[in-house]
Design an enzyme around this catalytic site. Sequence first.
Site, PDB file in Angstrom:
ATOM      1  N   LYS A  54       7.010  11.512  -2.395  1.00  0.00           N
ATOM      2  CA  LYS A  54       7.479  10.608  -1.577  1.00  0.00           C
ATOM      3  C   LYS A  54       8.428  11.606  -0.388  1.00  0.00           C
ATOM      4  O   LYS A  54       8.374  11.499   0.854  1.00  0.00           O
ATOM      5  CB  LYS A  54       8.603   9.698  -2.014  1.00  0.00           C
ATOM      6  N   GLN A  98      14.076   5.403  -8.118  1.00  0.00           N
ATOM      7  CA  GLN A  98      13.076   5.445  -8.983  1.00  0.00           C
ATOM      8  C   GLN A  98      13.368   4.845 -10.302  1.00  0.00           C
ATOM      9  O   GLN A  98      14.370   5.265 -10.881  1.00  0.00           O
ATOM     10  CB  GLN A  98      12.682   7.291  -8.833  1.00  0.00           C
ATOM     11  N   ASP A 121      11.053  -0.779  -1.453  1.00  0.00           N
ATOM     12  CA  ASP A 121      10.507  -0.867  -2.818  1.00  0.00           C
ATOM     13  C   ASP A 121      10.035  -2.282  -2.904  1.00  0.00           C
ATOM     14  O   ASP A 121       9.095  -2.766  -3.788  1.00  0.00           O
ATOM     15  CB  ASP A 121      11.440  -0.592  -3.834  1.00  0.00           C
TER      16      ASP A 121
HETATM   17  N1  GUN Z   1       8.132   4.195 -10.729  1.00  0.00           N
HETATM   18  C1  GUN Z   1       6.873   3.906 -10.801  1.00  0.00           C
HETATM   19  N2  GUN Z   1       6.391   3.606  -9.611  1.00  0.00           N
HETATM   20  C2  GUN Z   1       7.478   3.126  -8.754  1.00  0.00           C
HETATM   21  C3  GUN Z   1       7.704   2.276  -7.803  1.00  0.00           C
HETATM   22  O1  GUN Z   1       7.016   2.133  -6.888  1.00  0.00           O
HETATM   23  N3  GUN Z   1       9.062   2.310  -7.207  1.00  0.00           N
HETATM   24  C4  GUN Z   1      10.032   2.731  -7.993  1.00  0.00           C
HETATM   25  N4  GUN Z   1      11.143   2.661  -7.615  1.00  0.00           N
HETATM   26  N5  GUN Z   1      10.083   3.394  -9.234  1.00  0.00           N
HETATM   27  C5  GUN Z   1       8.635   3.411  -9.715  1.00  0.00           C
END
Ligand code: GUN
Length: 283
Positions: A54, A98, A121
């Site tokens: 990211k 995350q 998100d």
């Molecule tokens: N963990 C796995 N996929 C994601 C996601 O799309 N967003 C977040 N915040 N955590 C994740």
Amino acid sequence: MAAEVIDGKQISADIRAEVAEETKKLIAGKGVTPGLAVVLVGEDPASQVYVNNKEKACQEIGFNSFKHVLPADTSEDDLMKLVDELNGRDDVHGILVQLPLPDHINEERVLLNIDPDKDVDGFHPMSVGKLVVGAETFVACTPAGVIELLKRSGAELEGANAVVVGRSNIVGKPAALLLLSENCTVTVCHSRTKDLGAVTRAADVLVVAVGVPEMIKGDMVKEGATVIDVGIHRTDDGLVGDVAYEEAAAKARAITPVPGGVGPMTIAMLMRNTLEAARRKAS
Ligand code: GUN
């Protein structure tokens, strides 16, 4: 006829290029550089990879990226305080915590603390609620990517029978709501569904996010269907999805590969959401 292979890698690159272009315009026109804060608690190796990807995507597109890596024993209160601080910052337009978080932290409480205007998100209950009522909102990145793949691969959604296998909050439920808003007739299947094959065989659009390697066999796929496989599993034979690819591809009109299908789309949609958050702030 061989199925069209839906190239998520290419489509993701196209979207990221579009976002980079729009970002330049936002910076030139309004003097606002989109900023994404990503918070990682602990040292889960998969999460570290996601977070680094990211950060890299932000840099390539021209966003500001703020990475916060906290030790696994960080208290819930300290994480809440960090979210408070990020909520208050003018240079942070999107916040992503995350998941999964360590067991001692209440995930729901943390997600609820993110300013919904910065919830790129799409996990905040406010964002989910807006999705339910059809209001404009940030949509979770993986299901948003699923819809984008369907549209860009030319799937006919209007009036189509769409079947979603899996009912998670992160993928299955939001994917079903998005398909409904595209005027599909939507069925959601899960572990208690009776005669799953009978349901999936009626699907013009089949979205599989069930987390079981190669659960959907060729004889469960309708001739001419568009198949989107959200699963990814490491096996002795390499990476596989929730769909038995070769068998399903023999029936489908179009199908996503694993890897290189849905996976690359998630980051592209996150970038698009972050640009949108910055634009809203700027206007
Ligand atoms: N963990 C796995 N996929 C994601 C996601 O799309 N967003 C977040 N915040 N955590 C994740």
